[in-house]
Design an enzyme around this catalytic site. Structure first.
Site, PDB file in Angstrom:
ATOM      1  N   GLU A 135       0.825  -1.208   0.000  1.00 20.88           N
ATOM      2  CA  GLU A 135       0.000   0.000   0.000  1.00 20.88           C
ATOM      3  C   GLU A 135       0.864   1.266   0.000  1.00 20.88           C
ATOM      4  OE1 GLU A 135      -2.513  -0.831   3.409  1.00 20.88           O
ATOM      5  OE2 GLU A 135      -4.052  -1.683   2.114  1.00 20.88           O
ATOM      6  N   GLU A 152      -6.131  -7.904  -0.471  1.00 22.97           N
ATOM      7  CA  GLU A 152      -6.537  -7.859   0.934  1.00 22.97           C
ATOM      8  C   GLU A 152      -8.041  -7.626   0.982  1.00 22.97           C
ATOM      9  OE1 GLU A 152      -4.451  -5.069   3.386  1.00 22.97           O
ATOM     10  OE2 GLU A 152      -2.471  -5.727   2.747  1.00 22.97           O
TER      11      GLU A 152
END
Length: 509
Positions: free
Chosen positions: A59, A139
Protein backbone atom coordinates in the site's frame (compact mmCIF):
# COMPACT_ATOMS: atom_id res chain seq x y z
CA UNK A 1 3.31 -12.66 0.17
CA UNK A 2 5.98 -11.34 2.53
CA UNK A 3 5.27 -8.37 4.74
CA UNK A 4 6.97 -6.91 7.75
CA UNK A 5 7.67 -3.83 9.80
CA UNK A 6 10.56 -1.41 9.91
CA UNK A 7 13.13 -1.70 12.73
CA UNK A 8 13.08 1.18 15.20
CA UNK A 9 16.86 1.61 15.01
CA UNK A 10 16.37 3.31 11.64
CA UNK A 11 15.17 6.33 13.65
CA UNK A 12 18.65 6.82 15.08
CA UNK A 13 19.12 8.84 11.88
CA UNK A 14 17.07 11.85 12.99
CA UNK A 15 16.21 13.15 9.51
CA UNK A 16 15.74 9.84 7.72
CA UNK A 17 12.85 9.68 5.24
CA UNK A 18 11.52 6.15 5.53
CA UNK A 19 10.13 4.34 2.48
CA UNK A 20 11.95 6.63 0.08
CA UNK A 21 15.18 6.90 -1.89
CA UNK A 22 16.84 8.42 1.18
CA UNK A 23 20.44 7.14 1.09
CA UNK A 24 20.45 5.85 4.68
CA UNK A 25 17.15 4.07 4.20
CA UNK A 26 18.15 2.44 0.92
CA UNK A 27 21.40 1.24 2.47
CA UNK A 28 19.46 -0.54 5.23
CA UNK A 29 16.90 -1.97 2.80
CA UNK A 30 19.58 -3.24 0.45
CA UNK A 31 21.52 -4.90 3.25
CA UNK A 32 18.42 -6.66 4.53
CA UNK A 33 17.15 -7.84 1.16
CA UNK A 34 20.61 -9.14 0.24
CA UNK A 35 20.20 -11.56 3.17
CA UNK A 36 16.48 -12.29 2.88
CA UNK A 37 15.88 -12.75 -0.84
CA UNK A 38 18.51 -15.48 -1.49
CA UNK A 39 16.79 -17.51 1.24
CA UNK A 40 13.46 -17.14 -0.58
CA UNK A 41 14.67 -17.98 -4.08
CA UNK A 42 14.78 -21.80 -3.70
CA UNK A 43 11.15 -21.75 -2.54
CA UNK A 44 9.73 -19.87 -5.52
CA UNK A 45 7.05 -21.66 -7.56
CA UNK A 46 9.24 -21.46 -10.66
CA UNK A 47 11.90 -23.38 -8.70
CA UNK A 48 9.51 -26.07 -7.51
CA UNK A 49 8.54 -24.30 -4.30
CA UNK A 50 5.26 -22.92 -3.03
CA UNK A 51 5.82 -19.14 -3.28
CA UNK A 52 3.67 -18.12 -6.24
CA UNK A 53 4.27 -14.36 -6.23
CA UNK A 54 6.29 -11.86 -4.19
CA UNK A 55 5.01 -8.46 -3.04
CA UNK A 56 7.69 -5.76 -3.00
CA UNK A 57 5.85 -3.02 -1.07
CA UNK A 58 2.56 -2.72 0.78
CA UNK A 59 0.00 0.00 0.00
CA UNK A 60 2.80 2.37 -0.89
CA UNK A 61 0.30 4.64 -2.61
CA UNK A 62 -1.09 5.51 0.82
CA UNK A 63 2.27 6.98 1.83
CA UNK A 64 3.10 10.64 1.25
CA UNK A 65 6.49 10.14 -0.44
CA UNK A 66 5.27 8.74 -3.78
CA UNK A 67 8.92 8.13 -4.65
CA UNK A 68 9.31 6.24 -7.92
CA UNK A 69 13.10 6.09 -7.54
CA UNK A 70 12.55 4.10 -4.34
CA UNK A 71 10.15 1.74 -6.10
CA UNK A 72 12.61 1.31 -9.00
CA UNK A 73 15.35 0.48 -6.50
CA UNK A 74 13.17 -2.23 -4.96
CA UNK A 75 12.29 -3.63 -8.36
CA UNK A 76 16.00 -3.81 -9.27
CA UNK A 77 16.88 -5.57 -6.00
CA UNK A 78 14.11 -8.15 -6.29
CA UNK A 79 14.92 -8.88 -9.91
CA UNK A 80 18.64 -9.20 -9.16
CA UNK A 81 18.14 -11.72 -6.35
CA UNK A 82 15.02 -13.57 -7.55
CA UNK A 83 15.40 -13.47 -11.34
CA UNK A 84 13.33 -12.21 -14.23
CA UNK A 85 10.67 -14.93 -14.22
CA UNK A 86 9.15 -14.50 -10.78
CA UNK A 87 5.90 -12.50 -10.61
CA UNK A 88 6.46 -9.38 -8.51
CA UNK A 89 3.39 -7.43 -7.44
CA UNK A 90 2.08 -4.45 -5.50
CA UNK A 91 -1.18 -3.91 -3.67
CA UNK A 92 -2.88 -0.56 -3.07
CA UNK A 93 -6.11 0.95 -1.92
CA UNK A 94 -9.01 1.56 -4.22
CA UNK A 95 -8.31 5.17 -5.30
CA UNK A 96 -6.56 6.65 -8.33
CA UNK A 97 -4.02 8.45 -6.13
CA UNK A 98 -3.04 5.27 -4.30
CA UNK A 99 -2.79 3.21 -7.45
CA UNK A 100 -0.78 5.95 -9.19
CA UNK A 101 1.84 6.23 -6.44
CA UNK A 102 1.94 2.55 -5.51
CA UNK A 103 2.39 0.92 -8.92
CA UNK A 104 5.31 0.67 -11.33
CA UNK A 105 5.95 -0.84 -14.76
CA UNK A 106 7.13 -4.41 -14.43
CA UNK A 107 5.25 -5.00 -11.18
CA UNK A 108 1.82 -6.61 -11.32
CA UNK A 109 -0.66 -4.14 -9.81
CA UNK A 110 -3.41 -5.44 -7.52
CA UNK A 111 -6.04 -3.66 -5.45
CA UNK A 112 -7.42 -4.19 -1.94
CA UNK A 113 -10.83 -3.44 -0.43
CA UNK A 114 -13.50 -4.72 1.93
CA UNK A 115 -17.23 -5.28 1.96
CA UNK A 116 -18.26 -1.62 1.59
CA UNK A 117 -16.88 -1.27 -1.95
CA UNK A 118 -18.42 -1.41 -5.40
CA UNK A 119 -16.35 -4.28 -6.73
CA UNK A 120 -16.96 -3.43 -10.38
CA UNK A 121 -15.52 0.04 -9.86
CA UNK A 122 -12.59 -1.37 -7.89
CA UNK A 123 -11.63 -3.98 -10.48
CA UNK A 124 -12.12 -1.51 -13.33
CA UNK A 125 -9.60 0.70 -11.55
CA UNK A 126 -7.17 -2.23 -11.24
CA UNK A 127 -7.65 -2.95 -14.94
CA UNK A 128 -6.77 0.65 -15.88
CA UNK A 129 -3.46 0.29 -14.07
CA UNK A 130 -2.94 -3.39 -14.98
CA UNK A 131 -4.46 -4.04 -18.42
CA UNK A 132 -3.70 -7.77 -18.48
CA UNK A 133 -3.64 -10.67 -16.08
CA UNK A 134 -6.03 -11.74 -13.33
CA UNK A 135 -8.26 -9.52 -11.27
CA UNK A 136 -6.87 -9.67 -7.74
CA UNK A 137 -8.11 -8.34 -4.41
CA UNK A 138 -4.93 -8.82 -2.38
CA UNK A 139 -6.54 -7.86 0.93
CA UNK A 140 -10.22 -8.62 1.19
CA UNK A 141 -11.11 -7.36 4.66
CA UNK A 142 -13.16 -9.96 6.52
CA UNK A 143 -13.28 -7.74 9.62
CA UNK A 144 -11.21 -4.93 11.08
CA UNK A 145 -8.80 -4.11 13.89
CA UNK A 146 -9.66 -2.33 17.15
CA UNK A 147 -8.05 0.65 18.87
CA UNK A 148 -8.33 1.23 22.59
CA UNK A 149 -11.58 3.09 23.21
CA UNK A 150 -13.18 1.95 19.92
CA UNK A 151 -16.32 -0.06 19.57
CA UNK A 152 -15.29 -3.63 18.71
CA UNK A 153 -15.19 -3.96 14.91
CA UNK A 154 -17.64 -6.47 13.44
CA UNK A 155 -18.32 -7.27 9.78
CA UNK A 156 -21.24 -9.62 9.24
CA UNK A 157 -20.81 -13.07 7.73
CA UNK A 158 -23.59 -12.16 5.29
CA UNK A 159 -21.65 -9.16 3.94
CA UNK A 160 -18.39 -11.09 3.62
CA UNK A 161 -19.98 -14.05 1.86
CA UNK A 162 -22.04 -11.83 -0.49
CA UNK A 163 -19.06 -9.77 -1.68
CA UNK A 164 -16.88 -12.89 -1.93
CA UNK A 165 -19.49 -14.52 -4.15
CA UNK A 166 -19.65 -11.41 -6.36
CA UNK A 167 -15.88 -11.40 -6.81
CA UNK A 168 -15.63 -15.10 -7.57
CA UNK A 169 -18.51 -14.81 -10.05
CA UNK A 170 -16.40 -12.22 -11.90
CA UNK A 171 -13.52 -14.70 -12.01
CA UNK A 172 -11.44 -12.63 -9.60
CA UNK A 173 -8.81 -13.95 -7.23
CA UNK A 174 -9.15 -13.18 -3.53
CA UNK A 175 -6.74 -13.16 -0.61
CA UNK A 176 -8.53 -12.72 2.70
CA UNK A 177 -7.16 -10.38 5.33
CA UNK A 178 -7.51 -11.73 7.95
CA UNK A 179 -8.46 -15.38 7.47
CA UNK A 180 -7.37 -16.24 11.01
CA UNK A 181 -7.18 -13.77 13.86
CA UNK A 182 -4.03 -13.39 15.92
CA UNK A 183 -2.48 -11.71 18.94
CA UNK A 184 -0.19 -8.71 19.30
CA UNK A 185 1.90 -10.30 22.02
CA UNK A 186 4.43 -8.23 23.91
CA UNK A 187 4.78 -4.70 22.56
CA UNK A 188 3.85 -5.51 18.96
CA UNK A 189 0.40 -3.92 18.81
CA UNK A 190 1.31 -0.84 16.74
CA UNK A 191 -0.77 2.30 16.31
CA UNK A 192 -2.43 4.62 13.83
CA UNK A 193 -2.30 8.40 13.63
CA UNK A 194 -4.89 10.25 11.59
CA UNK A 195 -6.16 13.17 13.64
CA UNK A 196 -4.56 11.79 16.81
CA UNK A 197 -2.47 8.89 18.09
CA UNK A 198 -4.53 5.70 18.47
CA UNK A 199 -2.94 2.57 19.88
CA UNK A 200 -4.12 -0.83 18.61
CA UNK A 201 -5.36 -3.35 21.17
CA UNK A 202 -3.55 -6.59 22.01
CA UNK A 203 -6.08 -8.87 20.37
CA UNK A 204 -5.99 -9.11 16.59
CA UNK A 205 -9.06 -11.33 16.50
CA UNK A 206 -10.25 -9.04 13.69
CA UNK A 207 -13.68 -10.72 13.61
CA UNK A 208 -11.93 -13.12 11.21
CA UNK A 209 -13.37 -16.43 9.94
CA UNK A 210 -11.03 -18.21 12.37
CA UNK A 211 -10.79 -16.57 15.77
CA UNK A 212 -7.73 -15.41 17.67
CA UNK A 213 -7.62 -18.93 19.17
CA UNK A 214 -7.96 -20.54 15.72
CA UNK A 215 -11.56 -21.65 16.17
CA UNK A 216 -14.07 -21.82 13.29
CA UNK A 217 -16.94 -19.33 13.18
CA UNK A 218 -20.24 -18.94 11.35
CA UNK A 219 -18.35 -16.63 8.99
CA UNK A 220 -16.05 -19.49 8.02
CA UNK A 221 -19.04 -21.74 7.28
CA UNK A 222 -20.60 -19.02 5.14
CA UNK A 223 -17.34 -18.58 3.20
CA UNK A 224 -17.09 -22.33 2.64
CA UNK A 225 -20.64 -22.41 1.27
CA UNK A 226 -19.70 -19.70 -1.25
CA UNK A 227 -16.47 -21.41 -2.34
CA UNK A 228 -18.40 -24.68 -2.85
CA UNK A 229 -20.14 -23.02 -5.77
CA UNK A 230 -16.82 -22.58 -7.60
CA UNK A 231 -14.48 -25.29 -6.31
CA UNK A 232 -14.64 -28.76 -4.83
CA UNK A 233 -14.49 -28.43 -1.07
CA UNK A 234 -14.15 -31.33 1.37
CA UNK A 235 -17.52 -32.18 2.81
CA UNK A 236 -18.31 -33.01 6.41
CA UNK A 237 -18.25 -31.08 9.63
CA UNK A 238 -15.64 -28.51 10.53
CA UNK A 239 -13.03 -29.55 13.10
CA UNK A 240 -14.23 -28.56 16.55
CA UNK A 241 -12.86 -25.62 18.48
CA UNK A 242 -9.85 -26.39 20.64
CA UNK A 243 -10.77 -27.03 24.28
CA UNK A 244 -10.77 -24.05 26.62
CA UNK A 245 -10.63 -24.08 30.41
CA UNK A 246 -11.70 -21.65 33.11
CA UNK A 247 -8.92 -22.06 35.67
CA UNK A 248 -10.58 -19.55 37.99
CA UNK A 249 -9.26 -16.78 40.22
CA UNK A 250 -5.68 -16.09 41.25
CA UNK A 251 -4.85 -13.49 43.90
CA UNK A 252 -1.71 -11.47 43.28
CA UNK A 253 0.56 -9.73 45.75
CA UNK A 254 2.53 -6.55 45.36
CA UNK A 255 6.25 -6.79 44.57
CA UNK A 256 6.94 -3.06 44.66
CA UNK A 257 6.66 0.13 42.68
CA UNK A 258 8.91 0.64 39.68
CA UNK A 259 11.01 3.31 41.40
CA UNK A 260 12.02 0.88 44.15
CA UNK A 261 13.05 -1.89 41.72
CA UNK A 262 15.49 -0.10 39.44
CA UNK A 263 18.50 -2.17 40.52
CA UNK A 264 16.73 -5.22 39.09
CA UNK A 265 14.88 -3.68 36.16
CA UNK A 266 17.66 -1.38 34.94
CA UNK A 267 20.81 -3.29 35.92
CA UNK A 268 23.21 -1.08 33.95
CA UNK A 269 21.99 2.02 35.69
CA UNK A 270 21.01 5.39 34.33
CA UNK A 271 22.36 7.62 31.60
CA UNK A 272 22.68 11.26 32.65
CA UNK A 273 21.87 14.21 30.41
CA UNK A 274 20.97 17.85 30.94
CA UNK A 275 17.95 17.42 28.71
CA UNK A 276 15.82 14.30 28.18
CA UNK A 277 16.89 11.76 25.57
CA UNK A 278 14.45 9.80 23.42
CA UNK A 279 14.01 6.04 23.50
CA UNK A 280 15.83 5.85 20.18
CA UNK A 281 18.82 7.82 21.46
CA UNK A 282 18.93 5.38 24.39
CA UNK A 283 18.47 2.37 22.06
CA UNK A 284 15.39 1.41 24.08
CA UNK A 285 13.10 0.46 21.24
CA UNK A 286 10.14 -1.02 23.11
CA UNK A 287 8.45 -0.96 26.46
CA UNK A 288 9.23 1.55 29.17
CA UNK A 289 11.86 4.01 30.34
CA UNK A 290 12.03 5.95 33.59
CA UNK A 291 13.13 9.60 33.56
CA UNK A 292 14.30 10.97 36.92
CA UNK A 293 15.14 14.46 38.10
CA UNK A 294 14.45 16.57 41.21
CA UNK A 295 11.99 19.34 41.90
CA UNK A 296 13.80 22.68 41.44
CA UNK A 297 11.78 24.48 44.13
CA UNK A 298 9.09 24.01 46.80
CA UNK A 299 5.66 23.39 45.30
CA UNK A 300 3.28 23.82 48.21
CA UNK A 301 0.43 24.60 45.82
CA UNK A 302 -0.47 22.40 42.83
CA UNK A 303 1.89 23.49 40.05
CA UNK A 304 1.38 22.66 36.35
CA UNK A 305 3.73 20.16 34.73
CA UNK A 306 3.41 20.89 31.02
CA UNK A 307 4.37 19.18 27.78
CA UNK A 308 4.23 22.38 25.70
CA UNK A 309 4.96 20.80 22.33
CA UNK A 310 2.82 17.67 22.84
CA UNK A 311 5.98 15.56 22.83
CA UNK A 312 5.29 12.98 25.51
CA UNK A 313 5.26 9.83 23.38
CA UNK A 314 3.13 8.15 24.40
CA UNK A 315 1.97 8.10 28.03
CA UNK A 316 3.83 9.27 31.13
CA UNK A 317 3.16 8.24 34.73
CA UNK A 318 4.37 10.91 37.16
CA UNK A 319 5.44 10.27 40.78
CA UNK A 320 7.12 12.42 43.44
CA UNK A 321 9.16 10.52 46.05
CA UNK A 322 7.42 7.34 44.89
CA UNK A 323 3.91 8.75 45.29
CA UNK A 324 1.83 8.72 42.10
CA UNK A 325 0.53 12.14 41.12
CA UNK A 326 -1.01 11.64 37.69
CA UNK A 327 -0.23 11.28 34.02
CA UNK A 328 0.49 13.03 30.75
CA UNK A 329 -0.63 11.56 27.44
CA UNK A 330 0.13 12.27 23.82
CA UNK A 331 -2.47 14.48 22.13
CA UNK A 332 -4.93 14.38 25.04
CA UNK A 333 -3.34 15.26 28.42
CA UNK A 334 -0.63 17.91 28.07
CA UNK A 335 -0.71 19.32 31.61
CA UNK A 336 -1.12 17.99 35.16
CA UNK A 337 -0.45 19.38 38.61
CA UNK A 338 2.44 18.42 40.91
CA UNK A 339 3.20 19.20 44.55
CA UNK A 340 6.35 18.57 46.57
CA UNK A 341 9.44 20.12 48.09
CA UNK A 342 12.65 21.31 46.51
CA UNK A 343 14.96 18.36 45.98
CA UNK A 344 12.18 15.74 45.97
CA UNK A 345 12.65 12.99 43.39
CA UNK A 346 10.46 13.39 40.31
CA UNK A 347 10.03 10.12 38.41
CA UNK A 348 8.33 9.98 35.03
CA UNK A 349 7.77 6.49 33.64
CA UNK A 350 7.14 6.76 29.90
CA UNK A 351 5.32 4.02 28.01
CA UNK A 352 5.85 3.37 24.32
CA UNK A 353 2.29 2.34 23.44
CA UNK A 354 3.15 1.04 19.98
CA UNK A 355 4.61 2.66 16.88
CA UNK A 356 2.56 4.28 14.15
CA UNK A 357 2.70 1.84 11.24
CA UNK A 358 0.54 3.44 8.56
CA UNK A 359 0.44 6.84 6.90
CA UNK A 360 2.79 9.81 6.98
CA UNK A 361 3.70 9.75 10.69
CA UNK A 362 5.75 6.54 10.83
CA UNK A 363 8.86 8.44 12.00
CA UNK A 364 7.39 7.82 15.45
CA UNK A 365 9.97 8.71 18.08
CA UNK A 366 9.23 7.68 21.66
CA UNK A 367 9.88 9.07 25.14
CA UNK A 368 10.23 12.73 26.13
CA UNK A 369 10.98 14.33 22.78
CA UNK A 370 11.39 17.83 24.18
CA UNK A 371 11.61 19.64 27.49
CA UNK A 372 8.93 19.56 30.17
CA UNK A 373 8.09 22.75 32.03
CA UNK A 374 7.22 22.75 35.74
CA UNK A 375 5.67 26.07 36.67
CA UNK A 376 8.14 28.51 35.12
CA UNK A 377 11.13 26.13 35.17
CA UNK A 378 12.45 23.97 32.36
CA UNK A 379 13.29 20.64 33.97
CA UNK A 380 16.93 19.64 33.48
CA UNK A 381 19.60 17.25 34.82
CA UNK A 382 17.87 14.00 34.01
CA UNK A 383 18.78 10.41 34.79
CA UNK A 384 17.26 7.97 32.34
CA UNK A 385 16.76 4.31 33.24
CA UNK A 386 15.97 1.98 30.32
CA UNK A 387 13.84 -0.79 31.82
CA UNK A 388 14.43 -4.41 30.88
CA UNK A 389 11.38 -5.84 32.59
CA UNK A 390 11.14 -8.70 30.11
CA UNK A 391 14.77 -9.67 30.71
CA UNK A 392 14.32 -9.79 34.47
CA UNK A 393 11.15 -11.88 34.18
CA UNK A 394 12.74 -14.24 31.63
CA UNK A 395 15.43 -14.97 34.23
CA UNK A 396 12.75 -16.07 36.69
CA UNK A 397 12.38 -12.84 38.66
CA UNK A 398 10.48 -12.12 40.83
CA UNK A 399 9.30 -15.66 41.58
CA UNK A 400 12.70 -17.34 41.70
CA UNK A 401 14.12 -14.82 44.14
CA UNK A 402 11.72 -15.34 47.00
CA UNK A 403 12.32 -12.32 49.19
CA UNK A 404 15.74 -11.63 47.67
CA UNK A 405 15.93 -8.30 45.80
CA UNK A 406 12.22 -7.68 46.47
CA UNK A 407 11.82 -4.85 48.97
CA UNK A 408 8.38 -5.90 50.20
CA UNK A 409 5.67 -8.35 49.31
CA UNK A 410 2.28 -6.92 50.18
CA UNK A 411 -1.28 -7.99 49.70
CA UNK A 412 -2.45 -4.39 49.42
CA UNK A 413 -2.83 -2.46 46.16
CA UNK A 414 -1.15 0.84 45.45
CA UNK A 415 -1.40 3.56 42.81
CA UNK A 416 1.14 4.34 40.12
CA UNK A 417 3.44 1.94 38.25
CA UNK A 418 3.68 -1.17 40.44
CA UNK A 419 4.59 -4.81 39.84
CA UNK A 420 2.55 -7.70 41.18
CA UNK A 421 3.12 -11.45 41.17
CA UNK A 422 1.21 -14.67 41.71
CA UNK A 423 0.96 -18.28 40.60
CA UNK A 424 -1.68 -20.34 38.84
CA UNK A 425 -1.39 -23.79 40.34
CA UNK A 426 -1.27 -26.68 37.84
CA UNK A 427 -4.25 -28.99 37.45
CA UNK A 428 -2.94 -31.38 34.80
CA UNK A 429 -4.40 -29.39 31.89
CA UNK A 430 -2.70 -27.01 29.49
CA UNK A 431 -5.68 -25.74 27.56
CA UNK A 432 -6.25 -22.34 26.02
CA UNK A 433 -7.73 -19.81 28.41
CA UNK A 434 -8.56 -16.11 28.59
CA UNK A 435 -7.30 -13.81 31.32
CA UNK A 436 -9.74 -11.19 32.60
CA UNK A 437 -8.43 -8.24 34.61
CA UNK A 438 -11.60 -6.93 36.19
CA UNK A 439 -11.13 -3.50 37.82
CA UNK A 440 -7.43 -3.36 36.98
CA UNK A 441 -6.71 -0.17 35.06
CA UNK A 442 -3.90 -0.43 32.50
CA UNK A 443 -0.68 -2.38 32.19
CA UNK A 444 1.23 -5.39 30.94
CA UNK A 445 1.16 -9.04 31.99
CA UNK A 446 3.51 -12.03 31.67
CA UNK A 447 2.87 -15.75 32.18
CA UNK A 448 5.83 -18.08 32.59
CA UNK A 449 8.06 -15.36 31.19
CA UNK A 450 5.98 -14.74 28.06
CA UNK A 451 4.70 -11.20 27.56
CA UNK A 452 0.99 -11.61 26.77
CA UNK A 453 0.63 -7.94 25.89
CA UNK A 454 -1.17 -4.88 27.17
CA UNK A 455 -4.43 -4.73 29.08
CA UNK A 456 -6.65 -1.67 29.46
CA UNK A 457 -10.13 -2.78 30.51
CA UNK A 458 -10.87 0.71 31.81
CA UNK A 459 -10.75 1.89 28.18
CA UNK A 460 -11.91 -1.24 26.31
CA UNK A 461 -13.14 -2.77 24.15
CA UNK A 462 -10.84 -5.72 24.91
CA UNK A 463 -11.40 -7.16 28.38
CA UNK A 464 -9.54 -10.48 28.23
CA UNK A 465 -6.09 -11.56 27.02
CA UNK A 466 -5.64 -14.79 25.09
CA UNK A 467 -3.41 -17.35 26.84
CA UNK A 468 -2.43 -20.21 24.48
CA UNK A 469 -2.43 -23.54 26.26
CA UNK A 470 1.20 -24.40 25.40
CA UNK A 471 2.35 -21.49 27.58
CA UNK A 472 1.00 -23.29 30.66
CA UNK A 473 2.61 -26.11 32.62
CA UNK A 474 0.54 -29.12 33.59
CA UNK A 475 2.76 -29.95 36.58
CA UNK A 476 4.59 -26.82 37.79
CA UNK A 477 3.25 -23.54 39.18
CA UNK A 478 2.53 -21.05 36.40
CA UNK A 479 4.16 -17.73 37.24
CA UNK A 480 2.15 -14.57 36.71
CA UNK A 481 3.82 -11.14 36.70
CA UNK A 482 1.78 -7.99 36.21
CA UNK A 483 2.75 -4.36 35.76
CA UNK A 484 -0.14 -2.10 36.74
CA UNK A 485 0.54 1.46 35.63
CA UNK A 486 -2.20 3.41 37.37
CA UNK A 487 -4.24 1.68 40.04
CA UNK A 488 -4.91 -1.90 41.13
CA UNK A 489 -8.21 -3.11 42.60
CA UNK A 490 -8.40 -3.87 46.31
CA UNK A 491 -9.14 -7.55 45.60
CA UNK A 492 -5.93 -8.06 43.52
CA UNK A 493 -7.66 -10.90 41.65
CA UNK A 494 -7.22 -12.00 38.05
CA UNK A 495 -9.61 -14.48 36.46
CA UNK A 496 -8.92 -17.23 33.91
CA UNK A 497 -12.03 -17.77 31.77
CA UNK A 498 -13.02 -20.22 29.03
CA UNK A 499 -14.14 -17.54 26.55
CA UNK A 500 -12.96 -14.13 25.35
CA UNK A 501 -14.52 -10.75 26.00
CA UNK A 502 -13.49 -8.35 23.26
CA UNK A 503 -16.46 -6.04 22.90
CA UNK A 504 -16.94 -3.94 26.04
CA UNK A 505 -16.14 -0.26 25.63
CA UNK A 506 -15.79 0.82 29.22
CA UNK A 507 -14.87 4.48 28.98
CA UNK A 508 -12.07 6.96 28.36
CA UNK A 509 -9.77 6.39 31.35
Amino acid sequence: MFQGGLPAWLLQKPNIILRSADTDYLEAVSSWLAILLPKIKPWLYINGGNIITVQIENEYGSYFACDYNYMRHLRTLFRFFLGEDVVLFTTDGNTDKEMTCGTLDGLFATVDFGTDTNITVAFNRQRRFEPQGPLVNSEFYTGWLDHWGDQHAVVSAQKVSRVLEEMLTMGANVNMYMFEGGTNFGYWNGADHDTSFRSVVTSYDYDAPLTEAGDPTEKLLAIRDVIKQFRDVPSGPMPPATPKFAYGFVRLQQVGNISSLLDTLSPFGPVQSKYPLTFEEMKQYYGYMLYRTTLPQDLSEPTPLISPLNEVHDRAYVSVNGVFQGLLQRDTILVMNVTGKQGDTLDILVENMGRVNFGSKINDYKGLLSNLILGKDILTDWKMYPLDIDGAISRGWPHSNGQKSIPSLQREPSTGPTLYMGTLQPNGLAWDTFLKLNEWTKGQIWINGVNLGRYWPARGPQQTLYVPGPLLSTSLPNNITLLELEGAPTHLLVLFMDRPQLNVTAGKS
